[in-house]
Write a protein that holds these residues in place. Structure first.
Motif, short mmCIF file in Angstrom:
data_model
loop_
_atom_site.label_atom_id
_atom_site.label_comp_id
_atom_site.label_asym_id
_atom_site.label_seq_id
_atom_site.Cartn_x
_atom_site.Cartn_y
_atom_site.Cartn_z
N SER A 86 0.87 -1.19 0.00
CA SER A 86 0.00 0.00 0.00
C SER A 86 0.90 1.23 0.00
O SER A 86 2.12 1.12 0.19
CB SER A 86 -0.89 0.02 1.26
OG SER A 86 -0.08 0.21 2.41
N MET A 119 0.85 3.48 2.30
CA MET A 119 1.33 3.64 3.68
C MET A 119 2.49 2.70 3.98
O MET A 119 3.41 3.06 4.73
CB MET A 119 0.20 3.47 4.70
CG MET A 119 -0.74 4.65 4.77
SD MET A 119 0.01 6.30 4.63
CE MET A 119 1.23 6.27 5.92
N ILE A 178 5.50 4.52 2.59
CA ILE A 178 5.94 5.68 3.37
C ILE A 178 6.56 5.22 4.69
O ILE A 178 7.64 5.70 5.09
CB ILE A 178 4.75 6.66 3.59
CG1 ILE A 178 4.36 7.27 2.24
CG2 ILE A 178 5.12 7.75 4.60
CD1 ILE A 178 3.00 7.92 2.21
N PHE A 192 -1.01 13.46 4.54
CA PHE A 192 -2.03 12.44 4.74
C PHE A 192 -2.03 11.99 6.21
O PHE A 192 -0.96 11.83 6.82
CB PHE A 192 -1.72 11.28 3.79
CG PHE A 192 -2.75 10.21 3.81
CD1 PHE A 192 -4.06 10.47 3.47
CD2 PHE A 192 -2.41 8.92 4.15
CE1 PHE A 192 -5.02 9.47 3.49
CE2 PHE A 192 -3.35 7.92 4.18
CZ PHE A 192 -4.67 8.20 3.85
N GLU A 223 4.60 16.35 1.07
CA GLU A 223 3.65 15.91 0.06
C GLU A 223 3.37 17.16 -0.78
O GLU A 223 3.15 18.23 -0.21
CB GLU A 223 2.40 15.50 0.84
CG GLU A 223 1.31 14.85 0.09
CD GLU A 223 0.14 14.59 1.06
OE1 GLU A 223 0.33 13.95 2.12
OE2 GLU A 223 -0.96 15.06 0.76
N PHE A 282 -0.36 13.06 -5.60
CA PHE A 282 -1.28 13.96 -6.29
C PHE A 282 -0.76 14.36 -7.67
O PHE A 282 -1.52 14.54 -8.60
CB PHE A 282 -1.55 15.20 -5.43
CG PHE A 282 -2.68 15.02 -4.45
CD1 PHE A 282 -2.80 13.87 -3.69
CD2 PHE A 282 -3.66 16.00 -4.31
CE1 PHE A 282 -3.85 13.69 -2.80
CE2 PHE A 282 -4.73 15.84 -3.42
CZ PHE A 282 -4.82 14.69 -2.68
N SER A 308 1.40 6.13 -3.38
CA SER A 308 0.31 5.19 -3.21
C SER A 308 -0.09 4.89 -4.65
O SER A 308 -0.71 5.74 -5.32
CB SER A 308 -0.85 5.83 -2.44
OG SER A 308 -2.01 5.07 -2.66
N THR A 310 -2.21 2.86 -5.40
CA THR A 310 -3.66 2.68 -5.27
C THR A 310 -4.41 3.76 -6.06
O THR A 310 -5.50 3.51 -6.57
CB THR A 310 -4.05 2.89 -3.78
OG1 THR A 310 -3.16 2.17 -2.95
CG2 THR A 310 -5.47 2.52 -3.49
C1 LIG Z 1 -1.21 11.63 -0.51
C2 LIG Z 1 -1.42 10.22 -0.03
N1 LIG Z 1 -0.36 9.52 0.42
C3 LIG Z 1 -0.50 8.27 0.86
C4 LIG Z 1 -1.72 7.64 0.88
C5 LIG Z 1 -1.81 6.23 1.41
O1 LIG Z 1 -1.99 5.32 0.39
P1 LIG Z 1 -2.66 3.86 0.61
O2 LIG Z 1 -4.09 4.08 0.89
O3 LIG Z 1 -2.38 3.16 -0.69
O4 LIG Z 1 -1.95 3.22 1.77
C6 LIG Z 1 -2.86 8.33 0.42
C7 LIG Z 1 -4.22 7.77 0.39
O5 LIG Z 1 -4.72 6.91 1.00
C8 LIG Z 1 -2.69 9.66 -0.04
O6 LIG Z 1 -3.74 10.38 -0.49
#
Ligand SMILES: Cc1ncc(COP(=O)(O)O)c(C=O)c1O
Length: 402
Positions: A93, A95, A98, A119, A162, A194, A213, A215
């Protein structure tokens, strides 16, 4: 498993849209067109000597999918080509990316300096988790470079930011913050979610590590979670390599395969979604129910000068404030018929969220006010629908909110 010879060996510099389709491809002996999905935990060796040589690192090849997997390897190599990075690790993921990028390089007595507009889960790692292990932190308003210069310490090991930020789309000068990191020998990590790798290249701007991410825009179709850490080979070898092998945050081969398929269409999706977002930002800026629009593609963005230097495009996301606070924001959300209410972003479906009551509900009122998150603020992630249908949907819902 030969690397794709056409792409792997070309001396030509390929443009991003071509890299997104081809870079990093490995082909098995069957010569398949699409990237193969290697759903395997382990790998077999022709003999005991080969197993020994592979474990010693004297012979190339895969050992165990917690360390590396051919499908995930393709995803990492494609991201490296796109980002201009020497090495990468795909994670389960954003997170996981990071957390690994920070934790793998700090120890008790170190200091982490970060822009507070980040975040929520990143704040948990920096404010709650790291201090348990003796790592100190400072959070600042990252939009002012003097705040970074004043807060950096000789023991600062990591700077984290970020840009653009979630949800207010504030933009931070990455080159200037990288110079602050270099002044004390620290590493700057940039969460580039972003901007996407198409609109901002933090490594070229001087950052040392980029995290995603995947995702979000990279899958972009609401299916799998994923993350990526990219940097130079020396940093990965010295900090991340062993941490990653022994703590196991790696991305599953199935999700890597989905991400590879997502990358193939990333440039067309981002181009269209950004075009739609720009059109919507212009529409919202003239609407009587809206008091403020924040969009990185507009000349009235507070950091428009930094954006023109550091970003190649606007954004698929925008933030806007409706008149009438939470009540009006909720009425607006509930009146939408096409745009869906969801805290996710970067999807081909347009998604809206009310940060005060969802993604940023854990912050105190003061912390939200510091970040400019008012009760009427909404974050819109613009999808692939026809922009005019979206504008009609927003207009009807805004009228219902008045
Ligand atoms: C800017 C940002 N960084 C990190 C994440 C974390 O990503 P993930 O949900 O894939 O763990 C998100 C969103 O959830 C995000 O918007």
């Amino acid at each position: 498993m030969p690397e794709d010879t056409k792409i792997g060996n070309t001396a030509r510099t390929l443009r991003p849209a071509t890299q997104l389709v081809h870079a990093g491809t490995l082909r098995s002996g069957f010569g398949e067109t699409s990237e193969s999905l290697f759903l395997t935990q382990g790998f077999v060796y022709p003999n005991a000597e080969a197993a020994e040589a592979r474990f010693k690192g004297e012979e190339p090849g895969f050992i165990y999918s917690r360390y590396a997997n051919p499908t995930t390897d393709m995803f990492e190599k494609r991201m490296c080509a796109l980002e201009g990075a020497e090495d990468a690790r795909a994670t389960a993921s954003g997170m996981a990316a990071i957390a690994a990028a920070i934790i793998c390089q700090v120890k008790a007595g170190d200091h982490v300096l970060a822009a507070r507009a980040m975040f929520g889960s990143c704040r948990y790692i920096i404010e709650t988790l790291l201090p348990r292990y003796g790592v100190d932190f400072t959070l600042i308003d990252g939009s002012k470079i003097e705040n970074w210069q004043n807060a950096v310490r000789p023991n600062t090991k990591v700077l984290f930011l970020e840009s653009p930020t979630n949800p207010t789309l504030e933009v931070i000068d990455i080159s200037a913050v990288a110079a602050v990191a270099n002044s004390v020998g620290a590493k700057l990590i940039v969460d580039n979610v972003f901007a996407t790798p198409l609109f901002q290249k933090p490594l070229e701007l001087g950052a040392h590590i980029v995290v995603y991410s995947t995702t979000k825009h990279i899958d972009g179709q609401g299916r799998c979670l994923g993350g990526m850490i990219l940097s130079d080979k020396a940093w990965v070898d010295e900090n991340l390599h062993e941490y990653f092998r022994h703590t196991g945050p790696g991305l599953s081969p199935f999700n890597s395969w989905v991400m590879l398929k997502g990358l193939e269409t990333l440039s067309v999706r981002i181009k269209q979604q950004t075009e739609n977002a720009a059109k919507i930002a212009d529409f919202l800026s003239t609407h009587s129910a809206v008091s403020k629009v924040i969009y990185p593609g507009r000349a009235d963005h507070p950091q428009a000068d930094i954006i023109s230097r550091q970003m190649k495009g606007g954004s698929t996301l925008l933030a806007f404030e409706v008149k009438g606070g939470k009540k009006a924001a909720f009425k607006f959300e509930n009146a939408l018929e096409i745009v869906l209410i969801s805290n996710n972003l970067g999807d081909s479906k347009s998604l809206v969220t009310h940060p005060t009551t969802t993604t940023h509900k854990n912050l105190t009122d003061e912390a939200r006010a510091e970040l400019g998150i008012s009760d009427g603020l909404l974050r819109l992630s613009v999808g692939l629908e026809d922009a005019d249908d979206l504008i009609e949907d927003l207009d009807i819902a805004l009228k219902a909110a008045l």
